[in-house]
Design a protein around this motif. Structure first.
Motif, PDB file in Angstrom:
ATOM      1  N   UNK A  66     -23.029 -39.493   6.579  1.00  0.00           N
ATOM      2  CA  UNK A  66     -22.393 -39.376   5.283  1.00  0.00           C
ATOM      3  C   UNK A  66     -21.021 -38.736   5.488  1.00  0.00           C
ATOM      4  N   UNK A  67     -19.964 -39.509   5.461  1.00  0.00           N
ATOM      5  CA  UNK A  67     -18.626 -38.944   5.651  1.00  0.00           C
ATOM      6  C   UNK A  67     -18.146 -38.195   4.414  1.00  0.00           C
ATOM      7  N   UNK A  68     -17.272 -37.221   4.635  1.00  0.00           N
ATOM      8  CA  UNK A  68     -16.689 -36.472   3.523  1.00  0.00           C
ATOM      9  C   UNK A  68     -15.798 -37.389   2.703  1.00  0.00           C
ATOM     10  N   UNK A  69     -15.740 -37.151   1.405  1.00  0.00           N
ATOM     11  CA  UNK A  69     -14.933 -37.971   0.509  1.00  0.00           C
ATOM     12  C   UNK A  69     -13.541 -37.386   0.276  1.00  0.00           C
ATOM     13  N   UNK A  70     -13.313 -36.130   0.688  1.00  0.00           N
ATOM     14  CA  UNK A  70     -12.009 -35.510   0.519  1.00  0.00           C
ATOM     15  C   UNK A  70     -11.792 -34.467   1.604  1.00  0.00           C
ATOM     16  N   UNK A  71     -10.530 -34.058   1.746  1.00  0.00           N
ATOM     17  CA  UNK A  71     -10.202 -33.022   2.718  1.00  0.00           C
ATOM     18  C   UNK A  71     -10.888 -31.709   2.343  1.00  0.00           C
TER      19      UNK A  71
ATOM     20  N   UNK B 161     -16.645 -24.761   7.055  1.00  0.00           N
ATOM     21  CA  UNK B 161     -16.880 -23.332   6.841  1.00  0.00           C
ATOM     22  C   UNK B 161     -18.378 -23.034   6.765  1.00  0.00           C
ATOM     23  N   UNK B 162     -19.127 -23.869   6.060  1.00  0.00           N
ATOM     24  CA  UNK B 162     -20.572 -23.680   5.944  1.00  0.00           C
ATOM     25  C   UNK B 162     -21.251 -23.833   7.307  1.00  0.00           C
ATOM     26  N   UNK B 163     -20.784 -24.776   8.098  1.00  0.00           N
ATOM     27  CA  UNK B 163     -21.343 -24.998   9.434  1.00  0.00           C
ATOM     28  C   UNK B 163     -21.094 -23.777  10.329  1.00  0.00           C
ATOM     29  N   UNK B 164     -19.898 -23.221  10.256  1.00  0.00           N
ATOM     30  CA  UNK B 164     -19.592 -22.030  11.057  1.00  0.00           C
ATOM     31  C   UNK B 164     -20.505 -20.873  10.672  1.00  0.00           C
ATOM     32  N   UNK B 165     -20.763 -20.705   9.391  1.00  0.00           N
ATOM     33  CA  UNK B 165     -21.651 -19.635   8.931  1.00  0.00           C
ATOM     34  C   UNK B 165     -23.090 -19.899   9.376  1.00  0.00           C
ATOM     35  N   UNK B 166     -23.505 -21.155   9.302  1.00  0.00           N
ATOM     36  CA  UNK B 166     -24.877 -21.501   9.695  1.00  0.00           C
ATOM     37  C   UNK B 166     -25.087 -21.235  11.186  1.00  0.00           C
ATOM     38  N   UNK B 167     -24.044 -21.414  11.973  1.00  0.00           N
ATOM     39  CA  UNK B 167     -24.125 -21.172  13.422  1.00  0.00           C
ATOM     40  C   UNK B 167     -23.938 -19.702  13.776  1.00  0.00           C
ATOM     41  N   UNK B 168     -23.600 -18.879  12.779  1.00  0.00           N
ATOM     42  CA  UNK B 168     -23.425 -17.454  13.017  1.00  0.00           C
ATOM     43  C   UNK B 168     -22.038 -17.077  13.499  1.00  0.00           C
TER      44      UNK B 168
ATOM     45  N   UNK C   8     -22.638 -31.003  10.162  1.00  0.00           N
ATOM     46  CA  UNK C   8     -21.855 -31.532  11.289  1.00  0.00           C
ATOM     47  C   UNK C   8     -21.253 -32.886  10.942  1.00  0.00           C
ATOM     48  N   UNK C   9     -22.038 -33.751  10.296  1.00  0.00           N
ATOM     49  CA  UNK C   9     -21.549 -35.080   9.931  1.00  0.00           C
ATOM     50  C   UNK C   9     -20.392 -34.987   8.944  1.00  0.00           C
ATOM     51  N   UNK C  10     -20.502 -34.116   7.948  1.00  0.00           N
ATOM     52  CA  UNK C  10     -19.417 -33.952   6.976  1.00  0.00           C
ATOM     53  C   UNK C  10     -18.188 -33.335   7.629  1.00  0.00           C
ATOM     54  N   UNK C  11     -18.382 -32.314   8.431  1.00  0.00           N
ATOM     55  CA  UNK C  11     -17.261 -31.607   9.046  1.00  0.00           C
ATOM     56  C   UNK C  11     -16.532 -32.471  10.068  1.00  0.00           C
TER      57      UNK C  11
END
Length: 60
Positions: free
Chosen positions: A1-6, A14-21, A45-48
């Motif tokens: 699922x690709x992101x629809x906007x920047x 940002x959410x991925x970085x937080x999830x990874x600690x 990961x897919x969105x980012x």
């Protein structure tokens, strides 16, 4: 699922970085907090990973 906007791509990163600690969850803003709570690391990961070229700044 690709992101629809920047903005969506940045929020997912940002959410991925937080999830990874890598960053504290408390530093997230609302869209990223919602993504953090509702999505898996793989989904984030897919969105980012979406390329930003040609994407609008905000989905409108």
């Amino acid at each position: 699922m690709p992101a629809k906007s920047k903005a969506q791509q940045k929020a997912a990163g940002a959410a991925l970085a937080a999830k990874r600690g890598e960053t504290p969850k408390g530093d997230l803003r609302e869209p990223s907090k919602q993504m953090y709570d509702s999505m898996t690391e793989k989904e984030l990961e897919e969105l980012a990973a979406t390329k930003r070229k040609g994407k609008p700044e905000h989905k409108g």
